[in-house]
Write an enzyme that holds these catalytic residues in place. Sequence first.
Site, PDB file in Angstrom:
ATOM      1  N   ASP A 188      -7.383  10.006  12.753  1.00  0.00           N
ATOM      2  CA  ASP A 188      -7.843   9.621  11.413  1.00  0.00           C
ATOM      3  C   ASP A 188      -8.742   8.393  11.524  1.00  0.00           C
ATOM      4  O   ASP A 188      -8.475   7.347  10.935  1.00  0.00           O
ATOM      5  CB  ASP A 188      -6.641   9.327  10.512  1.00  0.00           C
ATOM      6  CG  ASP A 188      -7.039   9.148   9.043  1.00  0.00           C
ATOM      7  OD1 ASP A 188      -8.132   9.599   8.662  1.00  0.00           O
ATOM      8  OD2 ASP A 188      -6.251   8.558   8.287  1.00  0.00           O
ATOM      9  N   LYS A 248       0.845  -1.191   0.000  1.00  0.00           N
ATOM     10  CA  LYS A 248       0.000   0.000   0.000  1.00  0.00           C
ATOM     11  C   LYS A 248       0.875   1.234   0.000  1.00  0.00           C
ATOM     12  O   LYS A 248       1.923   1.259   0.630  1.00  0.00           O
ATOM     13  CB  LYS A 248      -0.930   0.015   1.227  1.00  0.00           C
ATOM     14  CG  LYS A 248      -1.931   1.160   1.234  1.00  0.00           C
ATOM     15  CD  LYS A 248      -2.843   1.069   2.453  1.00  0.00           C
ATOM     16  CE  LYS A 248      -3.836   2.219   2.477  1.00  0.00           C
ATOM     17  NZ  LYS A 248      -4.704   2.171   3.677  1.00  0.00           N
ATOM     18  N   GLN A 249       0.421   2.272  -0.710  1.00  0.00           N
ATOM     19  CA  GLN A 249       1.177   3.523  -0.742  1.00  0.00           C
ATOM     20  C   GLN A 249       0.214   4.687  -0.673  1.00  0.00           C
ATOM     21  O   GLN A 249      -0.765   4.742  -1.405  1.00  0.00           O
ATOM     22  CB  GLN A 249       2.016   3.599  -2.016  1.00  0.00           C
ATOM     23  CG  GLN A 249       2.933   4.822  -2.078  1.00  0.00           C
ATOM     24  CD  GLN A 249       4.019   4.662  -3.119  1.00  0.00           C
ATOM     25  OE1 GLN A 249       4.636   3.618  -3.236  1.00  0.00           O
ATOM     26  NE2 GLN A 249       4.273   5.719  -3.885  1.00  0.00           N
ATOM     27  N   GLY A 250       0.481   5.617   0.235  1.00  0.00           N
ATOM     28  CA  GLY A 250      -0.341   6.801   0.393  1.00  0.00           C
ATOM     29  C   GLY A 250       0.484   8.061   0.251  1.00  0.00           C
ATOM     30  O   GLY A 250       1.630   8.021  -0.207  1.00  0.00           O
ATOM     31  N   ALA A 251      -0.098   9.182   0.678  1.00  0.00           N
ATOM     32  CA  ALA A 251       0.583  10.470   0.541  1.00  0.00           C
ATOM     33  C   ALA A 251       1.715  10.633   1.551  1.00  0.00           C
ATOM     34  O   ALA A 251       2.689  11.338   1.294  1.00  0.00           O
ATOM     35  CB  ALA A 251      -0.427  11.602   0.698  1.00  0.00           C
ATOM     36  N   GLU A 252       1.597   9.960   2.702  1.00  0.00           N
ATOM     37  CA  GLU A 252       2.567  10.156   3.776  1.00  0.00           C
ATOM     38  C   GLU A 252       3.593   9.033   3.874  1.00  0.00           C
ATOM     39  O   GLU A 252       4.720   9.259   4.307  1.00  0.00           O
ATOM     40  CB  GLU A 252       1.834  10.279   5.124  1.00  0.00           C
ATOM     41  CG  GLU A 252       0.909  11.489   5.236  1.00  0.00           C
ATOM     42  CD  GLU A 252       1.676  12.797   5.250  1.00  0.00           C
ATOM     43  OE1 GLU A 252       2.805  12.825   5.785  1.00  0.00           O
ATOM     44  OE2 GLU A 252       1.138  13.787   4.719  1.00  0.00           O
ATOM     45  N   ALA A 253       3.179   7.827   3.501  1.00  0.00           N
ATOM     46  CA  ALA A 253       4.064   6.680   3.719  1.00  0.00           C
ATOM     47  C   ALA A 253       3.676   5.517   2.801  1.00  0.00           C
ATOM     48  O   ALA A 253       2.624   5.537   2.163  1.00  0.00           O
ATOM     49  CB  ALA A 253       3.982   6.236   5.178  1.00  0.00           C
ATOM     50  N   LYS A 264       6.461   0.328   7.793  1.00  0.00           N
ATOM     51  CA  LYS A 264       5.905   1.611   7.370  1.00  0.00           C
ATOM     52  C   LYS A 264       7.050   2.597   7.187  1.00  0.00           C
ATOM     53  O   LYS A 264       7.784   2.894   8.127  1.00  0.00           O
ATOM     54  CB  LYS A 264       4.918   2.141   8.406  1.00  0.00           C
ATOM     55  CG  LYS A 264       4.282   3.465   8.028  1.00  0.00           C
ATOM     56  CD  LYS A 264       3.221   3.882   9.047  1.00  0.00           C
ATOM     57  CE  LYS A 264       2.541   5.173   8.654  1.00  0.00           C
ATOM     58  NZ  LYS A 264       1.489   5.563   9.627  1.00  0.00           N
TER      59      LYS A 264
END
Length: 229
Positions: free
Chosen positions: A131, A5-10, A25
């Site tokens: 969150d 998984k890849q998001g905006a922060e990590a 992470k």
Amino acid sequence: MVIIKQGAEAKLSLGEFCGKKCLIKERFVKHYRHPDLDTHLTKERMRAESKTAARCEAAGVNAPRILHMDLNERKIYMEYFEKSITAKAYINDIVAQLNEPAEQKQRINKLAGEIGTCIGKMHANNLIHGDLTTSNILLDPLATDDGTFRDYKLIMIDFGLSSFNQSSEVKGVDLYVLERALLSTHSDITYLFNTILDAYKEANTANVIEIINKFEEVRARGRKRTMVG
């Protein structure tokens, strides 16, 4: 490592720590920030995430155990729940697979009650998630589970925006974030948030009336912004 998984922060990857499979992470470098500031903020958030996970355990809330933290590499090595699914996926599966509304509601209400209890315990111990969404809650099936996830352990995850705060308003904002997330993700399940809130009130006896009042104030401000634009 295998990125899952890849998001905006990590980004989250599967890896190993001391020969055991784990989740890693890794926080990204923010090039728009001054390097020293970015390093400082990243380390502070990693420490906060690690502390919140440990404090959750002390408060009786399940969270991934932190196995190792490498501040220089911006990596946190944590417990991996291989067979788990998110609460979001669980709710969506129930809606898709069960044709009987009464059984749907029974199983969703059971989960909602457990979510409310977990958040109540966190807030009673001044732990703010930051969150709250059904994507940040895992259901890990018990060893005796038959694959239907009727028996599971509920695990709170992703404490990247977490904090330790006694403020009733901050706790109210935490609840408001959850309500907005549920309206967006599970808009057809109108009773979901109210069931969570009922369980929350029972679990969090510390200033709960004040917290709910602050939540109502935050909600009213949010609605006003929506109307005004």
